[in-house]
Design an enzyme around this catalytic site. Structure first.
Site, short mmCIF file in Angstrom:
data_model
loop_
_atom_site.label_atom_id
_atom_site.label_comp_id
_atom_site.label_asym_id
_atom_site.label_seq_id
_atom_site.Cartn_x
_atom_site.Cartn_y
_atom_site.Cartn_z
N GLY A 46 0.83 -1.19 0.00
CA GLY A 46 0.00 0.00 0.00
C GLY A 46 0.87 1.24 0.00
N GLN A 51 3.02 10.11 1.20
CA GLN A 51 4.32 9.44 1.26
C GLN A 51 5.19 9.78 0.05
OE1 GLN A 51 2.39 5.43 2.13
NE2 GLN A 51 4.34 5.21 3.18
N CYS A 94 5.75 -0.17 6.84
CA CYS A 94 5.38 1.03 6.10
C CYS A 94 6.58 1.43 5.26
CB CYS A 94 5.03 2.14 7.09
SG CYS A 94 4.56 3.69 6.30
N LEU A 95 6.33 1.81 4.01
CA LEU A 95 7.46 2.17 3.14
C LEU A 95 8.17 3.43 3.65
CD1 LEU A 95 5.95 1.34 -0.37
CD2 LEU A 95 7.57 0.00 1.00
N HIS A 136 -4.55 1.37 7.23
CA HIS A 136 -3.20 1.92 7.37
C HIS A 136 -3.00 3.09 6.40
CE1 HIS A 136 1.37 1.33 7.69
NE2 HIS A 136 1.23 2.15 6.68
N GLU A 137 -3.41 2.88 5.14
CA GLU A 137 -3.21 3.94 4.13
C GLU A 137 -4.13 5.13 4.39
OE1 GLU A 137 -0.56 3.63 2.60
OE2 GLU A 137 -0.33 1.49 2.91
N HIS A 140 -2.75 7.57 6.84
CA HIS A 140 -1.74 8.48 6.29
C HIS A 140 -2.36 9.81 5.83
CE1 HIS A 140 2.13 6.43 6.08
NE2 HIS A 140 1.57 5.32 5.62
ZN ZN Z 1 2.45 3.46 5.63
#
Ligand code: ZN
Length: 171
Positions: A46, A51, A94-95, A136-137, A140
């Site tokens: 995701g 991000q 998480c990236l 999660h996304e 953000h």
């Molecule tokens: Zn993330």
């Protein structure tokens, strides 16, 4: 399509509340394609627009196991309309937090309303990994990170390590 640079925490750009998108136009379509390409390359399941430095309510997810048929989902202005009382614990990464993982408890089943790539309002029921991923996304988009769901102690350890590796990378 293009691979976009991913912002690594801690960074103030990951803590902002993103703006809704008025219309899914060519620019938003291109952004979502670029986000998917960036996510697949990372690899991740995701990615949210902040991000990659875009403060808009746009997320992409793909919960398909690696090697399986891709199941990309592009979601604009996602809203949670229902969440189950039942919860699930998943190890999340998480990236923006490379190499850091922690268990997070979230509702196991959700209903989400969003605008799809054809600019249509759509609803989706999701459970398990997909539900975790979408929550999660979506977090953000309000500047909430997965480490905000874990203990302050664990969060501080992760953030300190990230600051240290950022400093080392800058040297
Ligand atoms: Zn993330």
């Amino acid at each position: 399509m293009a691979v976009l640079p991913i912002i690594i925490a801690p960074d103030s750009r990951l803590k902002i509340v993103c703006d809704p998108v008025d219309e899914v136009n060519d620019e938003i379509m291109r952004l979502m394609d670029d986000m998917l390409e960036t996510m697949y390359l990372a690899p991740g399941v995701g990615l949210a627009a902040p991000q990659v430095g875009v403060a808009k309510r746009v997320i992409v997810v793909d919960p398909a196991p690696r090697g399986a048929e891709p199941l990309p989902l592009k979601m604009v202005n996602p809203e949670l309309i229902r969440a189950s009382d039942e919860t699930n614990k998943h190890e999340e990464g998480c990236l923006s937090f490379p190499d850091h993982y922690s268990d997070v408890i979230r509702p196991s089943k959700i209903n989400v309303r969003y605008v799809d790539e054809a600019n249509q309002k759509t609803e989706l029921e999701a459970e398990d990994l997909l539900a975790t991923c979408i929550q999660h996304e979506m977090d953000h988009l309000d500047g909430v990170l997965f480490v905000d769901h874990i203990s302050l102690l664990k969060r501080n350890i992760i953030v300190r390590k990230l600051i240290k590796s950022k400093k080392q990378a800058a040297e």
